[in-house]
Design a protein around this motif. Structure first.
Motif, PDB file in Angstrom:
ATOM      1  N   SER A  93       0.765  -1.404   0.089  1.00  0.00           N
ATOM      2  CA  SER A  93      -0.133  -0.110  -0.086  1.00  0.00           C
ATOM      3  C   SER A  93       0.863   1.320   0.015  1.00  0.00           C
ATOM      4  O   SER A  93       2.707   1.484   0.048  1.00  0.00           O
ATOM      5  N   GLY A  94       0.048   2.584   0.003  1.00  0.00           N
ATOM      6  CA  GLY A  94       1.144   3.549   0.115  1.00  0.00           C
ATOM      7  C   GLY A  94       1.512   4.320  -1.400  1.00  0.00           C
ATOM      8  O   GLY A  94       0.454   3.387  -2.324  1.00  0.00           O
ATOM      9  N   ASN A  95       2.012   5.337  -0.962  1.00  0.00           N
ATOM     10  CA  ASN A  95       2.002   5.990  -3.070  1.00  0.00           C
ATOM     11  C   ASN A  95       2.788   5.517  -3.621  1.00  0.00           C
ATOM     12  O   ASN A  95       3.545   5.062  -2.751  1.00  0.00           O
ATOM     13  N   LEU A  96       2.833   5.335  -5.133  1.00  0.00           N
ATOM     14  CA  LEU A  96       4.067   5.543  -5.809  1.00  0.00           C
ATOM     15  C   LEU A  96       4.185   6.090  -6.942  1.00  0.00           C
ATOM     16  O   LEU A  96       2.803   6.511  -7.489  1.00  0.00           O
ATOM     17  N   TYR A 101       8.281   8.910 -20.284  1.00  0.00           N
ATOM     18  CA  TYR A 101       8.599  10.170 -21.896  1.00  0.00           C
ATOM     19  C   TYR A 101       7.135  10.646 -22.186  1.00  0.00           C
ATOM     20  O   TYR A 101       6.050   9.191 -22.511  1.00  0.00           O
ATOM     21  N   THR A 102       7.041  11.615 -22.653  1.00  0.00           N
ATOM     22  CA  THR A 102       5.908  12.738 -22.921  1.00  0.00           C
ATOM     23  C   THR A 102       5.165  11.733 -24.562  1.00  0.00           C
ATOM     24  O   THR A 102       4.341  11.047 -24.077  1.00  0.00           O
ATOM     25  N   THR A 103       6.181  11.092 -25.165  1.00  0.00           N
ATOM     26  CA  THR A 103       5.344  10.591 -26.392  1.00  0.00           C
ATOM     27  C   THR A 103       5.115   8.980 -25.953  1.00  0.00           C
ATOM     28  O   THR A 103       4.704   8.403 -26.739  1.00  0.00           O
ATOM     29  N   LEU A 104       5.698   8.359 -24.851  1.00  0.00           N
ATOM     30  CA  LEU A 104       5.963   7.244 -24.763  1.00  0.00           C
ATOM     31  C   LEU A 104       3.870   7.332 -23.828  1.00  0.00           C
ATOM     32  O   LEU A 104       3.742   6.140 -23.859  1.00  0.00           O
ATOM     33  N   ALA A 105       4.086   8.008 -23.424  1.00  0.00           N
ATOM     34  CA  ALA A 105       2.887   7.802 -22.234  1.00  0.00           C
ATOM     35  C   ALA A 105       1.716   7.289 -22.778  1.00  0.00           C
ATOM     36  O   ALA A 105       1.113   7.023 -21.907  1.00  0.00           O
ATOM     37  N   PRO A 106       1.006   8.085 -23.985  1.00  0.00           N
ATOM     38  CA  PRO A 106      -0.272   7.039 -24.464  1.00  0.00           C
ATOM     39  C   PRO A 106      -0.502   6.018 -24.313  1.00  0.00           C
ATOM     40  O   PRO A 106      -1.517   5.134 -24.365  1.00  0.00           O
ATOM     41  N   PHE A 107       0.710   5.518 -24.898  1.00  0.00           N
ATOM     42  CA  PHE A 107       0.861   3.999 -25.386  1.00  0.00           C
ATOM     43  C   PHE A 107       1.836   3.199 -24.343  1.00  0.00           C
ATOM     44  O   PHE A 107       0.869   2.319 -23.616  1.00  0.00           O
ATOM     45  N   LEU A 108       1.813   4.098 -23.159  1.00  0.00           N
ATOM     46  CA  LEU A 108       2.208   2.775 -22.034  1.00  0.00           C
ATOM     47  C   LEU A 108       1.433   2.984 -20.542  1.00  0.00           C
ATOM     48  O   LEU A 108       0.748   1.931 -20.013  1.00  0.00           O
ATOM     49  N   MET A 109       0.722   3.952 -20.151  1.00  0.00           N
ATOM     50  CA  MET A 109       0.933   4.817 -18.610  1.00  0.00           C
ATOM     51  C   MET A 109      -0.808   4.618 -19.246  1.00  0.00           C
ATOM     52  O   MET A 109      -1.245   3.292 -17.635  1.00  0.00           O
ATOM     53  N   PRO A 110      -1.167   3.982 -20.309  1.00  0.00           N
ATOM     54  CA  PRO A 110      -3.675   3.089 -19.615  1.00  0.00           C
ATOM     55  C   PRO A 110      -2.967   1.946 -18.986  1.00  0.00           C
ATOM     56  O   PRO A 110      -4.001   1.000 -18.432  1.00  0.00           O
ATOM     57  N   THR A 122      -4.270  -1.468  -3.796  1.00  0.00           N
ATOM     58  CA  THR A 122      -3.724  -0.401  -2.292  1.00  0.00           C
ATOM     59  C   THR A 122      -2.717   0.854  -2.260  1.00  0.00           C
ATOM     60  O   THR A 122      -2.567   1.208  -1.521  1.00  0.00           O
ATOM     61  N   VAL A 123      -2.333  -0.226  -3.925  1.00  0.00           N
ATOM     62  CA  VAL A 123      -0.953   1.421  -4.497  1.00  0.00           C
ATOM     63  C   VAL A 123      -1.736   2.058  -4.434  1.00  0.00           C
ATOM     64  O   VAL A 123      -1.883   1.764  -5.487  1.00  0.00           O
ATOM     65  N   ARG A 124      -1.966   3.906  -4.448  1.00  0.00           N
ATOM     66  CA  ARG A 124      -1.950   4.990  -5.643  1.00  0.00           C
ATOM     67  C   ARG A 124      -0.867   5.240  -6.016  1.00  0.00           C
ATOM     68  O   ARG A 124       0.528   5.724  -5.688  1.00  0.00           O
ATOM     69  N   LEU A 125      -0.770   4.411  -7.468  1.00  0.00           N
ATOM     70  CA  LEU A 125       0.096   4.820  -8.382  1.00  0.00           C
ATOM     71  C   LEU A 125      -0.480   6.187  -9.314  1.00  0.00           C
ATOM     72  O   LEU A 125      -1.426   5.883  -9.578  1.00  0.00           O
ATOM     73  N   SER A 126       0.678   6.691  -9.279  1.00  0.00           N
ATOM     74  CA  SER A 126       0.356   8.015 -10.354  1.00  0.00           C
ATOM     75  C   SER A 126       1.588   8.476 -10.875  1.00  0.00           C
ATOM     76  O   SER A 126       1.962   8.049 -10.649  1.00  0.00           O
ATOM     77  N   PHE A 127       1.403   9.134 -11.994  1.00  0.00           N
ATOM     78  CA  PHE A 127       2.967   9.632 -13.163  1.00  0.00           C
ATOM     79  C   PHE A 127       2.435  10.797 -12.849  1.00  0.00           C
ATOM     80  O   PHE A 127       1.561  11.242 -13.149  1.00  0.00           O
ATOM     81  N   LEU A 128       3.738  11.038 -13.850  1.00  0.00           N
ATOM     82  CA  LEU A 128       4.459  12.607 -14.418  1.00  0.00           C
ATOM     83  C   LEU A 128       4.878  12.698 -15.655  1.00  0.00           C
ATOM     84  O   LEU A 128       5.436  11.473 -15.101  1.00  0.00           O
ATOM     85  N   GLU A 129       4.352  13.190 -16.724  1.00  0.00           N
ATOM     86  CA  GLU A 129       5.437  13.235 -17.911  1.00  0.00           C
ATOM     87  C   GLU A 129       6.143  14.268 -17.953  1.00  0.00           C
ATOM     88  O   GLU A 129       6.609  14.889 -16.829  1.00  0.00           O
TER      89      GLU A 129
END
Length: 317
Positions: A93-96, A101-110, A122-129
């Protein structure tokens, strides 16, 4: 006087907010409490962490940046310790926070967000580009624990492993006369206008690739937007070189495009999982790394209906 996690947390909040007032709002405490904690931390460490300028907020010093790089992972491990104790014998659990990379994000992050949440709800996964440079700085200064990057312009202090391999391709309007010739020679396009993706370090990479073949591109338009490149090419305003391939063969406007293999020998482009070399990764980060190794070994995961269409077109990642 001893150093406390509370002081470190308030210091990180001030570094992120850029002002004492912003840090106080974030932590839901008084400004005087934040200011006192930072002053005590400076006395304990014997360094100045911020330059304080009236009406201009806080400017972090070089010493402050060094402390910040150590403070973030230390707080992350403290958070993990609390989470593990509360869920002893249970799930992670917890935050991660991870970068992409900006152009990879639409292909990988979803797919990554969906799949990782299914395994570790229970892990709160968030991302930044960001660009390659921006994300590596965030890794080194602790703003994110891991990042998905290309194998380009890696800085010292970054550890990485290859997740999968991609290869650049030529993007042409569907009506271009070379679309019927597979693969396409870049020399046949040398005198034609090029639409250049300029999202560091993409321009440097594609320019060097062409230069290695003795080609100096005739750049007609540049843009930092992956989709703008595709739309301009679809309209017949030039050709382009890209790495990622959307499941649809059309631009945002619905105009058809052709993705063609390159006849010349050009280097593959690895997609990496990266993290700070000196970091002691949290269990959450290790779980994320394990998930990426398994789920991205064959490239970006796609919804079932998109995969079917991709197979029929013979697209390749």
């Amino acid at each position: 006087m001893t150093l406390s996690l509370r002081q470190l947390r308030f210091f990180v909040a001030a570094a992120d907010a850029g002002t004492i007032a912003g840090a106080a709002t974030r932590e839901h405490i008084s400004q005087s409490t934040i200011a006192l904690a930072i002053s005590e931390l400076e006395r304990t460490l014997g360094v100045q962490l911020f330059l304080r300028r009236q009406a201009k907020g806080l400017t972090i010093t070089q010493a402050g940046l060094a402390v910040l790089a150590d403070a973030r992972p230390l707080l992350a491990h403290a958070d993990e310790l609390v989470s593990s104790a509360r869920n002893l014998g249970g799930e992670l659990s917890g935050n991660l926070i991870v970068g992409c990379y900006t152009t990879l994000a639409p292909f990988l992050m979803p797919g990554v967000l969906e799949g990782f949440a299914a395994e570790h709800p229970t892990v709160r996964l968030s991302f930044l580009e960001g660009t390659q440079v921006e994300l590596q700085e965030k890794l080194l200064y602790g703003s994110c624990e891991m990042a998905l990057l290309y194998d380009l312009d890696l800085q010292p202090g970054i550890q990485q492993e290859t997740l999968y391999i991609t290869r650049p391709h030529v993007l042409l309007p569907r009506t271009h006369p070379l679309t019927g010739q597979a693969p396409v020679s870049l020399h046949d396009l040398a005198d034609e206008p090029m639409i250049m993706l300029d999202n560091p370090p993409s321009r440097h990479y594609f320019t060097e690739l062409l230069a290695s073949l003795g080609i100096r591109p005739v750049i007609r338009h540049t843009t930092s937007s992956f989709e703008t490149v595709r739309s301009l090419v679809a309209r017949g305003l030039g050709y382009s070189l890209l790495i990622q391939r959307p499941a649809s063969g059309v631009s945002h406007e619905g105009v058809p495009l052709a993705e063609c293999e390159i006849r010349e020998e050009v280097p593959d482009m690895p997609v990496l999982l990266a993290w700070p070399a000196r970091a002691n990764l949290t269990r959450r980060a290790k779980a994320f790394a394990d998930f990426c190794r398994r789920s991205l070994a064959a490239g970006p995961a796609q919804p079932e209906k998109s995969r079917q269409g991709q197979v029929s077109r013979g697209a390749r990642h």
